[in-house]
Design a protein around this motif. Structure first.
Motif, PDB file in Angstrom:
ATOM      1  N   PRO A 165     -56.988  -7.065 -48.375  1.00 53.91           N
ATOM      2  CA  PRO A 165     -57.290  -7.782 -47.129  1.00 53.91           C
ATOM      3  C   PRO A 165     -56.124  -7.830 -46.142  1.00 53.91           C
ATOM      4  N   ASP A 166     -54.893  -7.874 -46.621  1.00 52.30           N
ATOM      5  CA  ASP A 166     -53.743  -7.896 -45.714  1.00 52.30           C
ATOM      6  C   ASP A 166     -53.545  -6.579 -44.976  1.00 52.30           C
ATOM      7  N   LYS A 167     -54.219  -5.509 -45.420  1.00 49.54           N
ATOM      8  CA  LYS A 167     -54.044  -4.187 -44.812  1.00 49.54           C
ATOM      9  C   LYS A 167     -55.289  -3.714 -44.063  1.00 49.54           C
ATOM     10  N   MET A 168     -56.362  -4.472 -44.104  1.00 49.70           N
ATOM     11  CA  MET A 168     -57.610  -4.025 -43.482  1.00 49.70           C
ATOM     12  C   MET A 168     -57.464  -3.776 -41.989  1.00 49.70           C
ATOM     13  N   HIS A 169     -56.678  -4.624 -41.308  1.00 48.64           N
ATOM     14  CA  HIS A 169     -56.528  -4.454 -39.864  1.00 48.64           C
ATOM     15  C   HIS A 169     -55.863  -3.128 -39.515  1.00 48.64           C
ATOM     16  N   LEU A 170     -55.047  -2.574 -40.427  1.00 51.34           N
ATOM     17  CA  LEU A 170     -54.412  -1.286 -40.178  1.00 51.34           C
ATOM     18  C   LEU A 170     -55.433  -0.164 -40.126  1.00 51.34           C
ATOM     19  N   VAL A 171     -56.459  -0.255 -40.956  1.00 52.04           N
ATOM     20  CA  VAL A 171     -57.552   0.724 -40.926  1.00 52.04           C
ATOM     21  C   VAL A 171     -58.266   0.660 -39.582  1.00 52.04           C
ATOM     22  N   LEU A 172     -58.568  -0.552 -39.136  1.00 53.57           N
ATOM     23  CA  LEU A 172     -59.303  -0.714 -37.877  1.00 53.57           C
ATOM     24  C   LEU A 172     -58.474  -0.261 -36.679  1.00 53.57           C
ATOM     25  N   GLN A 173     -57.167  -0.509 -36.706  1.00 53.94           N
ATOM     26  CA  GLN A 173     -56.300  -0.022 -35.639  1.00 53.94           C
ATOM     27  C   GLN A 173     -56.255   1.505 -35.627  1.00 53.94           C
ATOM     28  N   ASN A 174     -56.256   2.106 -36.798  1.00 50.54           N
ATOM     29  CA  ASN A 174     -56.185   3.564 -36.917  1.00 50.54           C
ATOM     30  C   ASN A 174     -57.434   4.220 -36.318  1.00 50.54           C
ATOM     31  N   ILE A 175     -58.600   3.730 -36.686  1.00 54.66           N
ATOM     32  CA  ILE A 175     -59.832   4.356 -36.177  1.00 54.66           C
ATOM     33  C   ILE A 175     -60.058   4.016 -34.697  1.00 54.66           C
ATOM     34  N   TYR A 176     -59.488   2.911 -34.233  1.00 58.01           N
ATOM     35  CA  TYR A 176     -59.585   2.537 -32.814  1.00 58.01           C
ATOM     36  C   TYR A 176     -59.040   3.655 -31.929  1.00 58.01           C
ATOM     37  N   LYS A 177     -57.989   4.320 -32.396  1.00 61.20           N
ATOM     38  CA  LYS A 177     -57.308   5.335 -31.596  1.00 61.20           C
ATOM     39  C   LYS A 177     -58.175   6.562 -31.354  1.00 61.20           C
ATOM     40  N   VAL A 178     -59.039   6.901 -32.288  1.00 61.39           N
ATOM     41  CA  VAL A 178     -59.838   8.126 -32.147  1.00 61.39           C
ATOM     42  C   VAL A 178     -61.238   7.848 -31.598  1.00 61.39           C
ATOM     43  N   LEU A 179     -61.646   6.587 -31.547  1.00 60.09           N
ATOM     44  CA  LEU A 179     -62.975   6.220 -31.053  1.00 60.09           C
ATOM     45  C   LEU A 179     -62.973   6.186 -29.526  1.00 60.09           C
ATOM     46  N   LYS A 180     -64.017   6.752 -28.920  1.00 62.58           N
ATOM     47  CA  LYS A 180     -64.146   6.723 -27.465  1.00 62.58           C
ATOM     48  C   LYS A 180     -64.381   5.295 -26.983  1.00 62.58           C
ATOM     49  N   PRO A 181     -63.870   4.931 -25.814  1.00 62.96           N
ATOM     50  CA  PRO A 181     -64.183   3.613 -25.243  1.00 62.96           C
ATOM     51  C   PRO A 181     -65.695   3.456 -25.069  1.00 62.96           C
ATOM     52  N   GLY A 182     -66.199   2.283 -25.410  1.00 62.59           N
ATOM     53  CA  GLY A 182     -67.630   2.025 -25.296  1.00 62.59           C
ATOM     54  C   GLY A 182     -68.442   2.465 -26.496  1.00 62.59           C
ATOM     55  N   SER A 304     -49.685 -15.306 -51.845  1.00 65.64           N
ATOM     56  CA  SER A 304     -48.956 -15.728 -53.037  1.00 65.64           C
ATOM     57  C   SER A 304     -48.934 -14.609 -54.066  1.00 65.64           C
ATOM     58  N   GLN A 305     -49.713 -13.537 -53.786  1.00 63.67           N
ATOM     59  CA  GLN A 305     -49.775 -12.384 -54.664  1.00 63.67           C
ATOM     60  C   GLN A 305     -48.864 -11.294 -54.114  1.00 63.67           C
ATOM     61  N   PRO A 306     -48.730 -10.146 -54.823  1.00 59.82           N
ATOM     62  CA  PRO A 306     -47.796  -9.092 -54.416  1.00 59.82           C
ATOM     63  C   PRO A 306     -47.966  -8.743 -52.950  1.00 59.82           C
ATOM     64  N   PRO A 307     -46.899  -8.665 -52.180  1.00 54.76           N
ATOM     65  CA  PRO A 307     -46.981  -8.570 -50.754  1.00 54.76           C
ATOM     66  C   PRO A 307     -47.466  -7.248 -50.211  1.00 54.76           C
ATOM     67  N   ASP A 308     -46.880  -6.149 -50.606  1.00 55.77           N
ATOM     68  CA  ASP A 308     -47.128  -4.917 -49.884  1.00 55.77           C
ATOM     69  C   ASP A 308     -48.205  -4.102 -50.549  1.00 55.77           C
ATOM     70  N   MET A 309     -49.444  -4.355 -50.169  1.00 54.35           N
ATOM     71  CA  MET A 309     -50.576  -3.632 -50.736  1.00 54.35           C
ATOM     72  C   MET A 309     -50.984  -2.539 -49.767  1.00 54.35           C
ATOM     73  N   ASP A 310     -50.683  -1.288 -50.127  1.00 55.99           N
ATOM     74  CA  ASP A 310     -50.839  -0.209 -49.167  1.00 55.99           C
ATOM     75  C   ASP A 310     -52.143   0.521 -49.234  1.00 55.99           C
ATOM     76  N   SER A 311     -52.794   0.519 -50.425  1.00 50.69           N
ATOM     77  CA  SER A 311     -53.749   1.575 -50.617  1.00 50.69           C
ATOM     78  C   SER A 311     -55.135   1.214 -50.224  1.00 50.69           C
ATOM     79  N   HIS A 312     -55.987   2.239 -50.385  1.00 54.25           N
ATOM     80  CA  HIS A 312     -57.390   1.931 -50.346  1.00 54.25           C
ATOM     81  C   HIS A 312     -58.169   3.010 -50.995  1.00 54.25           C
TER      82      HIS A 312
END
Length: 316
Positions: A165-182, A304-312
């Motif tokens: 959950p701490d990394k989900m926003h990174l996925v959404l930011q990534n796909i935002y870049k390639v998606l056309k406006p609208g 409170s759990q391990p901080p840097d969760m990178d994967s998916h």
């Protein structure tokens, strides 16, 4: 085998037995084991596909029925559409869609290199109609493979639940870049109190609504509120966001399995707003972080759990 389906804005109502079960299973997996799961995430998914090959999931022929956007977004009949399937697995959604609609070009990516190879080995794989590549959506830049703002539709089908959950926003930011406006992201994933969530043992809990399977792969179960906060906080507009309730009935064996999914559509605004300026990740010392915000409250429970969760991952 029969399947019944309905949709609604409210989460499933638990029985007293189900409430008691969840209440009694609050202990979390140790921080050491959680970090080990994170470090071995890609290996666990590759082992999953090694064991199951392309046979675990059924082909998804329901995507155009459930997401009419795949047809209605065209401005004229026969218009070529460019889509991105983020987390394509072995192609259970990709290939039925390409067969059904000959006017689609698809980019597709997955966390698992083995899954990507299975897609490339499929007889239906055609470089003139699709391009598949390996990608960790939380840290690999999609612009290395997909032109900026070139995609009409992004499909995020049973994928985000495998990301911490701490990394989900990174996925959404990534796909935002390639998606056309609208244009839109089409989302379907596990909903709160799905049958699989209620079956997890006490030793499987990683955090709030976040669990690990026996094979080491992980799954998050979404609420409508959390998902809306996540997308809107990353710059998207909410269009549709609702629970899907399914009952799979096997009359011969007398079984009824209740499933809960979240099915949603979020749009990138026609005028580009930078997700970097819209998304605010609170820190423990940030006085502006309000614990009443569902997304912030959820993250505070997991930190409170391990901080840097990178994967998916890829799935379901």
């Amino acid at each position: 085998m029969a399947s019944l389906q309905r949709k609604g804005l409210q989460a499933k109502i638990l029985t007293s037995e189900e409430k008691e079960k969840l209440k009694s299973e609050q202990a979390l997996v140790s921080g050491f084991k959680q970090q080990k799961l994170e470090n071995e995430a890609q290996k666990n998914w590759d082992l999953f596909y090694k064991r199951n090959s392309t046979n675990f999931f059924k082909d998804r022929h329901w995507t155009t029925r459930e997401f009419e956007e795949l047809k209605s977004c065209r401005e004229f009949e026969g218009q070529k559409l460019t889509i991105l399937e983020a987390g394509c697995g072995v192609g259970n959604c990709l290939f039925p869609l390409l067969e059904e609609d000959l006017s689609i070009f698809a980019y597709a990516c997955d966390f698992s290199p083995r899954a990507v190879e299975y897609v490339k080995q499929n007889p239906l794989y055609n470089l003139e109609r699709c391009k598949v590549f390996q990608c960790d959506l939380t840290k690999d830049d999609l612009l290395d493979h997909v032109p900026r703002e070139s995609v009409d539709i992004v499909m995020l089908i049973f994928v985000l639940s495998a990301v911490h959950p701490d990394k989900m926003h990174l996925v959404l930011q990534n796909i935002y870049k390639v998606l056309k406006p609208g244009k839109s992201v089409l989302f379907r994933d596990y909903g709160l109190y799905d049958h699989t969530m209620l079956r997890f043992k006490a030793s499987s809990k990683l955090g709030e609504n976040f669990y690990v399977r026996q094979d080491g792969t992980r799954s998050y179960f979404f609420t409508e509120e959390f998902l809306a906060q996540l997308f809107v906080g990353t710059g998207y507009e909410e269009v549709v966001n609702e629970y899907v309730f399914r009952e799979t009935v096997n009359k011969k064996e007398g079984l009824c399995v209740p499933r809960v999914f979240l099915q949603s559509k979020f749009r990138k605004p026609p005028r580009d707003l930078s997700p970097a300026t819209l998304y605010h990740q609170p820190s423990s010392t940030d006085p502006s972080a309000s614990i009443t915000d569902p997304l912030i409250h959820h993250r505070s429970r997991l930190r409170s759990q391990p901080p840097d969760m990178d994967s998916h991952r890829t799935l379901q």
